[in-house]
Design an enzyme around this catalytic site. Structure first.
Site, PDB file in Angstrom:
ATOM      1  N   GLU A  24       0.819  -1.224   0.000  1.00  0.00           N
ATOM      2  CA  GLU A  24       0.000   0.000   0.000  1.00  0.00           C
ATOM      3  C   GLU A  24       0.852   1.274   0.000  1.00  0.00           C
ATOM      4  O   GLU A  24       0.634   2.169   0.809  1.00  0.00           O
ATOM      5  CB  GLU A  24      -0.969  -0.016   1.187  1.00  0.00           C
ATOM      6  CG  GLU A  24      -1.844  -1.266   1.206  1.00  0.00           C
ATOM      7  CD  GLU A  24      -2.908  -1.264   2.303  1.00  0.00           C
ATOM      8  OE1 GLU A  24      -2.765  -0.540   3.298  1.00  0.00           O
ATOM      9  OE2 GLU A  24      -3.902  -2.008   2.139  1.00  0.00           O
ATOM     10  N   GLU A  36      -5.433 -10.877  -1.377  1.00  0.00           N
ATOM     11  CA  GLU A  36      -6.321 -10.642  -0.221  1.00  0.00           C
ATOM     12  C   GLU A  36      -7.796 -10.617  -0.619  1.00  0.00           C
ATOM     13  O   GLU A  36      -8.575  -9.807  -0.109  1.00  0.00           O
ATOM     14  CB  GLU A  36      -5.961  -9.311   0.467  1.00  0.00           C
ATOM     15  CG  GLU A  36      -4.506  -9.191   0.857  1.00  0.00           C
ATOM     16  CD  GLU A  36      -4.150  -7.931   1.638  1.00  0.00           C
ATOM     17  OE1 GLU A  36      -5.069  -7.234   2.110  1.00  0.00           O
ATOM     18  OE2 GLU A  36      -2.941  -7.650   1.777  1.00  0.00           O
TER      19      GLU A  36
HETATM   20  C1  XIL Z   1      -5.760  -6.470   8.278  1.00  0.00           C
HETATM   21  C2  XIL Z   1      -6.101  -7.747   9.022  1.00  0.00           C
HETATM   22  O1  XIL Z   1      -7.073  -8.454   8.319  1.00  0.00           O
HETATM   23  C3  XIL Z   1      -6.563  -7.425  10.423  1.00  0.00           C
HETATM   24  O2  XIL Z   1      -6.711  -8.627  11.166  1.00  0.00           O
HETATM   25  C4  XIL Z   1      -5.571  -6.505  11.117  1.00  0.00           C
HETATM   26  O3  XIL Z   1      -6.093  -6.118  12.353  1.00  0.00           O
HETATM   27  C5  XIL Z   1      -5.265  -5.298  10.276  1.00  0.00           C
HETATM   28  O4  XIL Z   1      -4.839  -5.695   8.999  1.00  0.00           O
HETATM   29  N1  XIL Z   1      -4.863  -4.519   3.619  1.00  0.00           N
HETATM   30  C6  XIL Z   1      -3.772  -5.238   4.037  1.00  0.00           C
HETATM   31  C7  XIL Z   1      -3.916  -6.208   5.132  1.00  0.00           C
HETATM   32  O5  XIL Z   1      -2.711  -5.153   3.416  1.00  0.00           O
HETATM   33  O6  XIL Z   1      -2.698  -6.444   5.803  1.00  0.00           O
HETATM   34  C8  XIL Z   1      -5.000  -5.783   6.104  1.00  0.00           C
HETATM   35  O7  XIL Z   1      -5.176  -6.823   7.045  1.00  0.00           O
HETATM   36  C9  XIL Z   1      -6.283  -5.508   5.359  1.00  0.00           C
HETATM   37  C10 XIL Z   1      -6.105  -4.448   4.327  1.00  0.00           C
END
Ligand code: XIL
Length: 329
Positions: free
Chosen positions: A125, A241
């Site tokens: 990101e 994701e």
């Molecule tokens: C999120 C997780 O799902 C949560 O459990 C944690 O509290 C915060 O991070 N984009 C990303 C992930 O790159 O690492 C994030 O994951 C969700 C959004």
């Protein structure tokens, strides 16, 4: 098929959470369904090195042992992110010292996991949420403020030296929808790839998070073009994701799942239309545990339904479609 046999087609994976690991039906679902299992949070900076020089790999190792014991591959996330950094890192103001701390962290963590991870999200990101309004192509993070844009090549160089066999990935969200903001984000991702390559730095793939808003239109052509452009640069693509965000979808479970099937189907059209993805990974596996409920809950009080299996571990129709398409790939 023995658990260790090479998966046919495009491997399917899902992110697992150590805090739910005692739920055996949850754990068994990963063992049964996945080729790859990814520790969701356990390799993030603050969890691995909460205090300077004090590393805690216990949670991550537990999950990676589960992968090994069940014949799963795994991948790592992440070294550079604006979130989940320990206070001690954010307190370092001197750029030389911060660079040293980042490189040390990467070397130590990558080395610890070496041989167990097929790839790493080296940076996560780093593209501005709204490039036009945020005053530049990159997200305004403390890494950018202290180290400048070179924090990206610094991380890629350190990671690829520390684990030469793992693939080096630029991981990013909002790269699949229609509209100028998404065109800009795709263009910036390609430009980061080219800049790394021009500097002779290895980048192997772009990771599309694919947190899919069910109410938003996928730009199938632009997504396919993005995949093809990466391919032309010799760079792969993967989905890191995947889940569906349904807070703007009216109706009950049936309507929600229908909207999810549509957005996932369109996404796969674009993804598979560009180049063969290395893997498709969902951000969790069952609605029983999901991050969407915490950050983007529905307004009508119903639980959201972002993942391949519902809270009772029943598969959604879209999961069957996804697996069939991956099997053909
Ligand atoms: C999120 C997780 O799902 C949560 O459990 C944690 O509290 C915060 O991070 N984009 C990303 C992930 O790159 O690492 C994030 O994951 C969700 C959004």
């Amino acid at each position: 098929m023995p658990a260790t046999a090479a998966p046919k087609g495009i491997p399917f994976g899902a992110a697992i959470q150590s805090e739910h690991f005692e739920d055996t039906s949850y754990r068994d679902l990963f063992a049964r369904e996945c080729d790859l299992v990814l520790p969701m949070n356990e390799l993030k900076f603050a969890l691995v090195q909460p205090e300077r020089g004090q590393f805690d790999f216990s949670r991550a190792d537990r999950l990676l042992d589960f992968c090994r014991d069940n014949g799963k591959t795994a991948r790592g996330t992440t070294f550079v992110w604006y979130s989940t950094n320990p206070a001690w890192v954010e307190a370092i103001e001197d750029p030389v010292e911060l660079e040293r701390a980042l490189v040390d962290h990467i070397e130590r963590v990558a080395d610890h996991c070496k041989g167990r991870l097929t790839s790493w999200d080296v940076v996560n990101e780093v593209i501005a949420h709204e490039p036009e309004e945020n005053g530049g192509p990159l997200r305004d993070t403390f890494w950018l403020r202290r180290l400048g844009p070179r924090h990206i090549p610094i991380a890629f160089v350190a990671a690829s030296r520390a684990d030469p066999k793992a693939k080096m990935v630029l991981n990013e969200y909002d790269l699949e929808f229609r509209g100028p903001r998404f065109d800009q984000r795709r263009a910036i991702a390609l430009s980061i790839v080219r800049q790394l390559q021009d500097a002779g730095i290895r980048i192997d793939a772009a990771g599309l998070q694919a947190h899919l808003y069910a109410h938003q239109e996928i730009d199938v052509e632009a997504l396919a073009r993005f995949g093809a452009d990466l391919k032309a640069l010799g760079v792969g693509i993967l989905t890191t994701e995947l889940d569906v965000i349904d807070f703007q979808v009216p109706g009950g479970p049936e309507e929600i799942d229908r909207a999810a099937a549509k957005v996932v189907g369109d996404y796969l059209d674009g993804l598979l239309g560009g180049q063969r993805p290395e893997t498709v990974i969902t951000w969790g596996l069952t609605d029983r545990y999901n991050w969407v409920e915490d950050v983007m809950p529905r307004g009508d009080g119903q639980p959201c339904r972002p993942l391949p299996f519902d809270a009772d571990l029943r598969p959604k129709a879209w999961y069957g479609d996804l697996r069939r398409r991956l099997a053909q790939g």
